[in-house]
Write an enzyme that holds these catalytic residues in place. Structure first.
Site, PDB file in Angstrom:
ATOM      1  N   THR A   1      40.186  42.902  66.331  1.00 47.74           N
ATOM      2  CA  THR A   1      40.284  44.316  65.982  1.00 47.74           C
ATOM      3  C   THR A   1      41.475  44.959  66.687  1.00 47.74           C
ATOM      4  O   THR A   1      42.031  44.406  67.638  1.00 47.74           O
ATOM      5  CB  THR A   1      39.020  45.082  66.415  1.00 47.74           C
ATOM      6  OG1 THR A   1      38.863  44.943  67.835  1.00 47.74           O
ATOM      7  CG2 THR A   1      37.796  44.559  65.707  1.00 47.74           C
TER       8      THR A   1
ATOM      9  N   GLU B   1      56.920  47.827  67.738  1.00 46.11           N
ATOM     10  CA  GLU B   1      56.118  48.798  67.005  1.00 46.11           C
ATOM     11  C   GLU B   1      56.907  50.100  66.825  1.00 46.11           C
ATOM     12  O   GLU B   1      57.926  50.330  67.477  1.00 46.11           O
ATOM     13  CB  GLU B   1      54.831  49.100  67.776  1.00 46.11           C
ATOM     14  CG  GLU B   1      53.950  47.895  68.034  1.00 46.11           C
ATOM     15  CD  GLU B   1      53.261  47.381  66.792  1.00 46.11           C
ATOM     16  OE1 GLU B   1      53.179  48.131  65.794  1.00 46.11           O
ATOM     17  OE2 GLU B   1      52.816  46.216  66.814  1.00 46.11           O
TER      18      GLU B   1
ATOM     19  N   GLY C   1      53.645  36.496  66.233  1.00 46.25           N
ATOM     20  CA  GLY C   1      53.687  35.910  64.895  1.00 46.25           C
ATOM     21  C   GLY C   1      52.279  35.712  64.371  1.00 46.25           C
ATOM     22  O   GLY C   1      51.380  35.311  65.118  1.00 46.25           O
TER      23      GLY C   1
ATOM     24  N   LYS D   1      49.023  41.009  80.595  1.00 44.93           N
ATOM     25  CA  LYS D   1      49.101  39.548  80.546  1.00 44.93           C
ATOM     26  C   LYS D   1      49.178  38.969  81.955  1.00 44.93           C
ATOM     27  O   LYS D   1      48.610  37.907  82.233  1.00 44.93           O
ATOM     28  CB  LYS D   1      50.315  39.125  79.714  1.00 44.93           C
ATOM     29  CG  LYS D   1      50.199  39.482  78.241  1.00 44.93           C
ATOM     30  CD  LYS D   1      51.484  39.190  77.487  1.00 44.93           C
ATOM     31  CE  LYS D   1      51.330  39.535  76.009  1.00 44.93           C
ATOM     32  NZ  LYS D   1      52.591  39.309  75.255  1.00 44.93           N
TER      33      LYS D   1
ATOM     34  N   GLY E   1      60.522  43.901  62.910  1.00 41.54           N
ATOM     35  CA  GLY E   1      59.089  43.798  63.126  1.00 41.54           C
ATOM     36  C   GLY E   1      58.700  43.294  64.496  1.00 41.54           C
ATOM     37  O   GLY E   1      57.519  43.041  64.763  1.00 41.54           O
TER      38      GLY E   1
ATOM     39  N   GLY F   1      46.578  41.202  59.817  1.00 37.84           N
ATOM     40  CA  GLY F   1      47.453  40.063  59.565  1.00 37.84           C
ATOM     41  C   GLY F   1      47.028  38.789  60.260  1.00 37.84           C
ATOM     42  O   GLY F   1      47.056  37.702  59.665  1.00 37.84           O
ATOM     43  N   VAL F   2      46.598  38.883  61.515  1.00 41.36           N
ATOM     44  CA  VAL F   2      46.198  37.685  62.264  1.00 41.36           C
ATOM     45  C   VAL F   2      44.929  37.079  61.677  1.00 41.36           C
ATOM     46  O   VAL F   2      44.837  35.855  61.485  1.00 41.36           O
ATOM     47  CB  VAL F   2      46.002  38.011  63.752  1.00 41.36           C
ATOM     48  CG1 VAL F   2      45.376  36.835  64.491  1.00 41.36           C
ATOM     49  CG2 VAL F   2      47.333  38.383  64.389  1.00 41.36           C
TER      50      VAL F   2
END
Length: 349
Positions: free
Chosen positions: A97, A210, A322, A225, A207, A10-11
């Protein structure tokens, strides 16, 4: 700029669409002539044409057939990811990936291969940056390549670029952030009266979470992060696995309501602080008062605060996930590289 996508979920598709839709604007305003020449995806196949691929047709092939190789106008089919990096005329590798965050693979190998062949990389994968930033950056520098990873912390919200550019000259004493939209959404819904399980199920339906939400609700996503922020913003490398980490799985309605009765809110926070003994970092739920700037952050939104010695506290908030937002984080790196080349100016690392 000849671009090869390694991974085309998607990205990747969102970024390809942005590059196509804004092609004229990107060239006129930023001098960025972006051409997608190759795509390699472990599940969907691969295509390559040195003169460029037709992006709308490529995306149509993926969405209708689930197979990149249904695209009919490529010169070469079937290259694996390493061959695509090494043997095509791409000079910018978009590494998106599915990667094991604990090992950083296969993204680490993709980055290493690209740099060794003189090709720049932009990625949204946390693993390589959290685990091998110093080594990968050194390899990129050695081969005069750019390594961009803005999207690894807050997607399209510039949590890494802001402190390195706009806040230059400050000594940042502490960084505190809400860095996971899924957990912030769950805590927000629990304040409305939902149980933890009800809020989690709703997050999955929308969404945000997960099917296996472990990484989010146990705080592991935020932990990686935090390691990136510690190394890149605060200047001290800390192993992600050494950062104390607690998630929100044990959060109950009683705890939520008790906090609200005290005019406080539970938030899953990352904290990175300079101390006389070095950097201290931790991830865990904290009760913060209503007047704390992060207390008002609701739903799947992210926010981060930088405590600066000159500018004071600076807060940045925005989407932490997003497809289009994450695609934007990759685009801004490409624009930055192009402007640096055009102006022969420095690249902020």
């Amino acid at each position: 700029m000849n671009i090869a996508f390694i991974g085309f979920g998607g990205v990747g598709q969102a970024l390809a669409e942005i590059l196509h839709e804004r092609q004229e604007k990107l060239e006129q305003e930023y001098g960025l002539k972006a051409k997608v020449v190759a795509v390699a995806d472990k599940m969907k196949g691969s295509v390559y044409h040195p003169d460029g691929l037709d992006v709308p047709q490529l995306i149509q092939s993926v969405r209708e057939d689930g197979n990149i190789e249904a695209y009919s106008n490529a010169e070469t089919y079937g290259l694996d990811s390493i061959q695509t990096i090494k043997d095509t005329n791409a000079d910018m590798i978009v590494e998106v990936t599915f990667t094991d965050v604990q090992t950083g693979q296969p993204a680490i190998e993709h980055c290493e291969t690209a740099f060794k062949h003189g090709k720049s990389v932009v990625t949204t994968n946390k693993g390589p940056v959290a685990l091998k930033l110093e080594e990968l950056q050194a390899l990129a520098d050695e081969n005069d390549c750019f390594f961009g990873f803005e999207g690894t912390v807050m997607s399209g919200t510039p949590a890494l670029r802001l402190p390195k550019t706009t806040l230059m000259g400050n000594d940042i004493k502490e960084v505190v952030g809400i860095l996971n939209g899924t957990t912030n959404y769950i805590l927000t819904e629990m304040e409305k009266g939902f149980s933890f399980n009800q809020a989690l199920k709703q997050a999955q339906e929308y969404g945000y979470a997960e099917a296996d939400p472990t990484s989010d609700i146990e705080g592991y996503d935020v932990r990686y992060k935090t390691a990136i922020l510690s190394h890149y913003v605060m200047g001290e490398a800390i192993s992600a696995l050494e950062i104390p980490c607690e998630g929100i799985r044990e959060m109950t309605q009683d705890m939520i309501q008790e906090a609200l009765g005290e005019n406080k809110h539970w938030k899953l926070l990352a904290r990175i602080k300079k101390t006389p003994h070095g950097i201290e970092a931790a991830v865990g739920p904290e009760k913060i008062s209503n007047d704390h700037p992060l207390a008002s952050i609701q739903g799947a939104t992210n926010a981060i605060m930088y405590d600066c010695d000159l500018a004071g506290p600076i807060m940045l908030t925005g989407a932490g996930a997003g497809l289009k937002e994450t695609g934007f984080s990759l685009l801004i790196e490409m624009i930055h590289v192009q402007q640096s080349r055009t102006n022969n100016s420095f690249i902020v690392r």
